[in-house]
Design an enzyme around this catalytic site. Structure first.
Site, PDB file in Angstrom:
ATOM      1  N   GLY A 114     -10.642   2.491  -3.773  1.00 21.91           N
ATOM      2  CA  GLY A 114      -9.356   2.070  -4.099  1.00 21.91           C
ATOM      3  C   GLY A 114      -9.173   0.220  -3.952  1.00 21.91           C
ATOM      4  N   VAL A 146     -12.155   4.513   5.087  1.00 21.81           N
ATOM      5  CA  VAL A 146     -12.737   3.460   4.143  1.00 21.81           C
ATOM      6  C   VAL A 146     -14.105   2.942   4.799  1.00 21.81           C
ATOM      7  CG1 VAL A 146     -11.530   1.498   4.786  1.00 21.81           C
ATOM      8  CG2 VAL A 146     -12.424   1.859   2.402  1.00 21.81           C
ATOM      9  N   THR A 147     -14.095   2.748   6.158  1.00 22.42           N
ATOM     10  CA  THR A 147     -15.179   1.904   6.841  1.00 22.42           C
ATOM     11  C   THR A 147     -16.271   2.989   6.828  1.00 22.42           C
ATOM     12  OG1 THR A 147     -14.600   2.814   8.797  1.00 22.42           O
ATOM     13  CG2 THR A 147     -13.716   0.557   8.266  1.00 22.42           C
ATOM     14  N   LYS A 204       4.208   9.101  12.727  1.00 23.67           N
ATOM     15  CA  LYS A 204       3.997   8.284  14.023  1.00 23.67           C
ATOM     16  C   LYS A 204       5.142   7.539  14.660  1.00 23.67           C
ATOM     17  CE  LYS A 204      -0.560   9.301  14.917  1.00 23.67           C
ATOM     18  NZ  LYS A 204      -0.906   9.910  16.131  1.00 23.67           N
ATOM     19  N   TYR A 252       2.615   9.759   6.946  1.00 25.50           N
ATOM     20  CA  TYR A 252       2.084   9.646   8.298  1.00 25.50           C
ATOM     21  C   TYR A 252       2.635   8.884   9.053  1.00 25.50           C
ATOM     22  CZ  TYR A 252      -1.462   7.995  11.463  1.00 25.50           C
ATOM     23  OH  TYR A 252      -2.236   7.519  12.852  1.00 25.50           O
ATOM     24  N   GLN A 267      -2.556  15.122  12.506  1.00 25.59           N
ATOM     25  CA  GLN A 267      -3.049  14.897  10.944  1.00 25.59           C
ATOM     26  C   GLN A 267      -3.303  13.418  10.816  1.00 25.59           C
ATOM     27  OE1 GLN A 267      -4.094  13.957   7.990  1.00 25.59           O
ATOM     28  NE2 GLN A 267      -2.072  13.882   7.264  1.00 25.59           N
ATOM     29  N   ARG A 311      -8.209  23.873  18.533  1.00 26.13           N
ATOM     30  CA  ARG A 311      -7.615  24.787  17.926  1.00 26.13           C
ATOM     31  C   ARG A 311      -8.394  25.841  17.322  1.00 26.13           C
ATOM     32  NH1 ARG A 311      -5.355  21.979  12.173  1.00 26.13           N
ATOM     33  NH2 ARG A 311      -6.956  20.359  11.978  1.00 26.13           N
ATOM     34  N   GLU A 345       0.063   1.710  11.660  1.00 25.36           N
ATOM     35  CA  GLU A 345       0.672   1.951  10.467  1.00 25.36           C
ATOM     36  C   GLU A 345       2.331   2.028  10.658  1.00 25.36           C
ATOM     37  OE1 GLU A 345      -0.617   3.410   7.025  1.00 25.36           O
ATOM     38  OE2 GLU A 345      -1.883   1.541   7.986  1.00 25.36           O
ATOM     39  N   SER A 402       0.253   4.150  16.376  1.00 20.18           N
ATOM     40  CA  SER A 402      -0.460   3.378  15.362  1.00 20.18           C
ATOM     41  C   SER A 402       0.071   2.276  14.570  1.00 20.18           C
ATOM     42  CB  SER A 402      -0.909   4.555  14.105  1.00 20.18           C
ATOM     43  OG  SER A 402      -1.137   3.925  13.022  1.00 20.18           O
TER      44      SER A 402
HETATM   45  P1  NAP Z   1      -9.375  12.401  14.022  1.00 20.67           P
HETATM   46  O1  NAP Z   1     -10.696  12.126  14.034  1.00 20.67           O
HETATM   47  O2  NAP Z   1      -8.617  12.630  12.597  1.00 20.67           O
HETATM   48  O3  NAP Z   1      -8.951  13.503  15.032  1.00 20.67           O
HETATM   49  C1  NAP Z   1      -7.936  14.295  15.094  1.00 20.67           C
HETATM   50  C2  NAP Z   1      -7.953  15.211  16.031  1.00 20.67           C
HETATM   51  O4  NAP Z   1      -6.560  15.951  15.999  1.00 20.67           O
HETATM   52  C3  NAP Z   1      -9.000  16.450  15.839  1.00 20.67           C
HETATM   53  O5  NAP Z   1      -9.365  16.934  17.057  1.00 20.67           O
HETATM   54  C4  NAP Z   1      -8.259  17.577  15.290  1.00 20.67           C
HETATM   55  O6  NAP Z   1      -8.796  18.827  15.266  1.00 20.67           O
HETATM   56  C5  NAP Z   1      -6.981  17.597  16.186  1.00 20.67           C
HETATM   57  N1  NAP Z   1      -5.746  18.392  15.540  1.00 20.67           N
HETATM   58  C6  NAP Z   1      -5.215  17.891  14.140  1.00 20.67           C
HETATM   59  N2  NAP Z   1      -4.313  18.860  13.917  1.00 20.67           N
HETATM   60  C7  NAP Z   1      -4.072  19.866  15.055  1.00 20.67           C
HETATM   61  C8  NAP Z   1      -3.244  20.561  15.594  1.00 20.67           C
HETATM   62  N3  NAP Z   1      -2.239  21.239  14.843  1.00 20.67           N
HETATM   63  N4  NAP Z   1      -3.553  21.149  16.726  1.00 20.67           N
HETATM   64  C9  NAP Z   1      -4.471  20.827  17.290  1.00 20.67           C
HETATM   65  N5  NAP Z   1      -5.240  19.928  17.267  1.00 20.67           N
HETATM   66  C10 NAP Z   1      -5.062  19.296  16.105  1.00 20.67           C
HETATM   67  O7  NAP Z   1      -8.363  11.112  14.637  1.00 20.67           O
HETATM   68  P2  NAP Z   1      -8.818   9.862  15.587  1.00 20.67           P
HETATM   69  O8  NAP Z   1      -9.355   8.791  14.847  1.00 20.67           O
HETATM   70  O9  NAP Z   1      -9.858  10.329  16.733  1.00 20.67           O
HETATM   71  O10 NAP Z   1      -7.411   9.393  16.228  1.00 20.67           O
HETATM   72  C11 NAP Z   1      -6.916   9.825  17.296  1.00 20.67           C
HETATM   73  C12 NAP Z   1      -5.351   9.901  17.043  1.00 20.67           C
HETATM   74  O11 NAP Z   1      -5.238   8.384  17.244  1.00 20.67           O
HETATM   75  C13 NAP Z   1      -4.588  10.399  16.172  1.00 20.67           C
HETATM   76  O12 NAP Z   1      -3.357  10.964  16.598  1.00 20.67           O
HETATM   77  C14 NAP Z   1      -4.519   9.232  15.003  1.00 20.67           C
HETATM   78  O13 NAP Z   1      -3.427   9.717  14.286  1.00 20.67           O
HETATM   79  C15 NAP Z   1      -4.427   8.094  16.072  1.00 20.67           C
HETATM   80  N6  NAP Z   1      -4.787   6.792  15.755  1.00 20.67           N
HETATM   81  C16 NAP Z   1      -6.070   6.529  15.235  1.00 20.67           C
HETATM   82  C17 NAP Z   1      -6.386   5.276  14.819  1.00 20.67           C
HETATM   83  C18 NAP Z   1      -7.614   5.052  14.368  1.00 20.67           C
HETATM   84  O14 NAP Z   1      -7.943   3.809  13.589  1.00 20.67           O
HETATM   85  N7  NAP Z   1      -8.519   5.729  14.455  1.00 20.67           N
HETATM   86  C19 NAP Z   1      -5.453   4.197  15.049  1.00 20.67           C
HETATM   87  C20 NAP Z   1      -4.000   4.520  15.671  1.00 20.67           C
HETATM   88  C21 NAP Z   1      -3.669   5.649  15.998  1.00 20.67           C
HETATM   89  P3  NAP Z   1      -9.477  19.585  14.375  1.00 20.67           P
HETATM   90  O15 NAP Z   1     -11.075  19.108  15.005  1.00 20.67           O
HETATM   91  O16 NAP Z   1      -9.638  21.024  14.797  1.00 20.67           O
HETATM   92  O17 NAP Z   1      -9.314  19.132  13.056  1.00 20.67           O
HETATM   93  O1  F7E Z   2      -7.904   2.717   4.796  1.00 24.98           O
HETATM   94  C1  F7E Z   2      -8.169   1.115   1.921  1.00 24.98           C
HETATM   95  C2  F7E Z   2      -6.996   1.922   1.948  1.00 24.98           C
HETATM   96  O2  F7E Z   2      -8.129   5.204   5.159  1.00 24.98           O
HETATM   97  C3  F7E Z   2      -7.958   1.614   5.250  1.00 24.98           C
HETATM   98  C4  F7E Z   2      -6.063   5.824  10.375  1.00 24.98           C
HETATM   99  O3  F7E Z   2      -7.057   6.158  11.480  1.00 24.98           O
HETATM  100  O4  F7E Z   2      -5.992   3.654  10.623  1.00 24.98           O
HETATM  101  C5  F7E Z   2      -6.176   4.438   9.597  1.00 24.98           C
HETATM  102  O5  F7E Z   2      -5.378   4.514   8.657  1.00 24.98           O
HETATM  103  C6  F7E Z   2      -7.435   0.600   3.824  1.00 24.98           C
HETATM  104  C7  F7E Z   2      -6.271   1.064   3.144  1.00 24.98           C
HETATM  105  O6  F7E Z   2      -7.447   3.767   7.197  1.00 24.98           O
HETATM  106  C8  F7E Z   2     -10.080   3.575  -0.371  1.00 24.98           C
HETATM  107  O7  F7E Z   2      -5.974   1.746   0.791  1.00 24.98           O
HETATM  108  C9  F7E Z   2      -9.569   1.066  -0.246  1.00 24.98           C
HETATM  109  O8  F7E Z   2      -5.636   0.004   2.820  1.00 24.98           O
HETATM  110  O9  F7E Z   2      -9.663   3.588   6.465  1.00 24.98           O
HETATM  111  P1  F7E Z   2      -8.055   4.112   5.840  1.00 24.98           P
HETATM  112  P2  F7E Z   2      -5.837   3.654   7.206  1.00 24.98           P
HETATM  113  O10 F7E Z   2      -5.095   3.979   6.039  1.00 24.98           O
HETATM  114  O11 F7E Z   2      -5.476   2.078   7.528  1.00 24.98           O
HETATM  115  C10 F7E Z   2      -4.665   3.700  11.127  1.00 24.98           C
HETATM  116  C11 F7E Z   2      -4.326   2.708  12.246  1.00 24.98           C
HETATM  117  C12 F7E Z   2      -4.303   5.237  11.522  1.00 24.98           C
HETATM  118  O12 F7E Z   2      -3.450   5.286  12.566  1.00 24.98           O
HETATM  119  C13 F7E Z   2      -4.681   5.977  10.852  1.00 24.98           C
HETATM  120  O13 F7E Z   2      -4.855   7.329  11.236  1.00 24.98           O
HETATM  121  O14 F7E Z   2      -8.733   0.786   3.026  1.00 24.98           O
HETATM  122  N1  F7E Z   2      -8.991   1.915   0.866  1.00 24.98           N
HETATM  123  N2  F7E Z   2     -10.355   2.212  -0.764  1.00 24.98           N
HETATM  124  C14 F7E Z   2      -9.351   3.262   0.922  1.00 24.98           C
HETATM  125  N3  F7E Z   2      -9.153   3.891   2.150  1.00 24.98           N
HETATM  126  C15 F7E Z   2      -9.990   5.026   1.807  1.00 24.98           C
HETATM  127  N4  F7E Z   2      -9.587   6.029   3.042  1.00 24.98           N
HETATM  128  N5  F7E Z   2     -10.847   5.350   0.886  1.00 24.98           N
HETATM  129  C16 F7E Z   2     -10.868   4.689  -0.184  1.00 24.98           C
HETATM  130  O15 F7E Z   2     -11.502   4.940  -0.897  1.00 24.98           O
END
Ligand code: NAP
Ligand code: F7E
Length: 319
Positions: A210, A188-189, A152, A148, A82, A34, A126, A124
């Site tokens: 948190g 968090v990681t 999803k 979120y 997002q 984008r 989630e 996800s």
């Molecule tokens: P990420 O690092 O947050 O990357 C999100 C991507 O989406 C970025 O390239 C962002 O572009 C793009 N984007 C956001 N809004 C957009 C819009 N309006 N139009 C076009 N592009 C847009 O996420 P990720 O960790 O790589 O995850 C990839 C996907 O898997 C996501 O859909 C996420 O929700 C899902 N998911 C992730 C996990 C996980 O643990 N990582 C687990 C389950 C599912 P910009 O760079 O321009 O912001």
């Molecule tokens: O939180 C706890 C928080 O933000 C993990 C995304 O990729 O995975 C991700 O979602 C846990 C939660 O990931 C902090 O409350 C404590 O219980 O790293 P997170 P998430 O919410 O699990 C899923 C599969 C997705 O699909 C999402 O896109 O960690 N926690 N303290 C914290 N989390 C954050 N971010 N920051 C803290 O300070």
């Protein structure tokens, strides 16, 4: 002729690993980006000359039509969203538009422009939220706990519905948390591994988090993008849970991360209500047996290897 893949979200963590993997397999890779006032290609800087970029936004139907028309992909990986859970409470409408309705927009474009293309939706764990069973499988009912996760869940169902209504090869990968040195620093990681490196190098004195009790099934992003690709190589479209099958708490992550540099997390970590969520997902653990059986996929990187890889990378970056 080389296969063509379009990756939405190519600038994100998963997009970068998937692009690397598909380029290695000989694909022509198109990346949807984008418009931004500053370039944000850090994660794909090393491969950006091998990627064809197409500009589009999940909010803009005509731009999606055009991106698909230009790329004429055999495979579409819809990774754009997002993706940060806390932001989904402060921007719930935008999250619904990007993460939920964005999926419908791409599927509508696909049906108009390239109905034969295979489609992967980034669903996800989630969606399981307040979990109904342990471990979670492809059959476990959803109970999303954040805007979120609600978005999803919509994206998941609209993908399945397009498959059932129009016979598309459209699949949903239900991926549990996957991390890497390229993870965004707000998750968090990475927040922890970045914090450990800062503390070790004397750049910071404490780390505010948190809840430390939440448990996640954490794997390595580089392993998980291979499962996405495998899902699109099957004869029949189907949905899969992708997980390690093990779970660890935030506290255990802290123990390994601080322990790796010879420190005790209790001396540095504080708890701050700002990082608590209105509704928490307490424990996630995925059953990956279907992915193992049908895709022949399994994770290679263990929890300890993942944590230490991330700490080492942040030490190197900051050092
Ligand atoms: P990420 O690092 O947050 O990357 C999100 C991507 O989406 C970025 O390239 C962002 O572009 C793009 N984007 C956001 N809004 C957009 C819009 N309006 N139009 C076009 N592009 C847009 O996420 P990720 O960790 O790589 O995850 C990839 C996907 O898997 C996501 O859909 C996420 O929700 C899902 N998911 C992730 C996990 C996980 O643990 N990582 C687990 C389950 C599912 P910009 O760079 O321009 O912001
Ligand atoms: O939180 C706890 C928080 O933000 C993990 C995304 O990729 O995975 C991700 O979602 C846990 C939660 O990931 C902090 O409350 C404590 O219980 O790293 P997170 P998430 O919410 O699990 C899923 C599969 C997705 O699909 C999402 O896109 O960690 N926690 N303290 C914290 N989390 C954050 N971010 N920051 C803290 O300070």
């Amino acid at each position: 002729m080389a296969k063509k893949a379009l990756i939405t979200g190519i600038t994100g963590q998963d997009g970068s690993y998937l692009a690397e993997y598909l380029l290695d397999l000989g694909y022509d890779v198109y990346g949807m980006v984008r418009r931004s006032s500053t370039e944000n290609l850090e994660r794909i800087d090393h491969i950006k000359n091998d990627i064809e970029f197409v500009q589009a936004d999940l909010l803009d139907q005509a731009s999606l039509d055009k991106a698909l028309d230009i790329s004429q992909p055999d495979e579409i990986y819809n990774l754009a969203a997002q993706s940060f859970v806390p932001t989904s409470w402060s921007q719930p409408v935008l999250t619904g538009q990007f993460t939920g309705l964005g999926v419908t927009r791409i599927l509508e474009s696909l049906r108009q422009v390239c109905p034969e293309a295979k489609f992967y939706q980034a669903s996800s764990s989630e969606m399981f939220g307040k979990v109904r069973e342990v471990p979670q499988t492809e059959m476990t009912p959803f109970h999303p706990r954040s805007p979120y996760a609600v978005a999803k869940t919509y994206g998941h169902h609209i993908t399945v519905n397009n498959r059932e209504s129009f016979g598309l090869f459209a699949v949903s990968g239900i991926l549990f948390n996957h991390e890497s040195p390229r993870r965004g620093r707000e998750f968090v990681t990475r927040k922890i591994t970045d914090g450990v490196a800062r503390i070790k190098l004397g750049l910071s004195k404490e780390l505010a988090l948190g809840t430390l009790d939440a448990e996640r099934d954490w794997g390595f992003a580089g392993d998980y993008v291979k499962a996405m690709h495998l899902m699109l190589q099957q004869d029949e479209p189907d949905d899969f849970v992708v997980a390690t099958g093990t779970t660890h708490s935030v506290r255990q992550f802290l123990e390994v991360a601080f322990g790796h540099v010879g420190l005790n997390y209790e001396d540095y970590v504080t708890q701050d209500p700002r990082f608590m969520r209105p509704a928490e997902v307490d424990q996630l653990i995925g059953d990956n047996s279907k992915a193992k059986r049908i895709l022949g996929w399994e994770p290679k990187v263990s929890f300890e290897q993942l944590v230490t890889m991330m700490v080492d990378s942040d030490l190197e970056l900051l050092g």
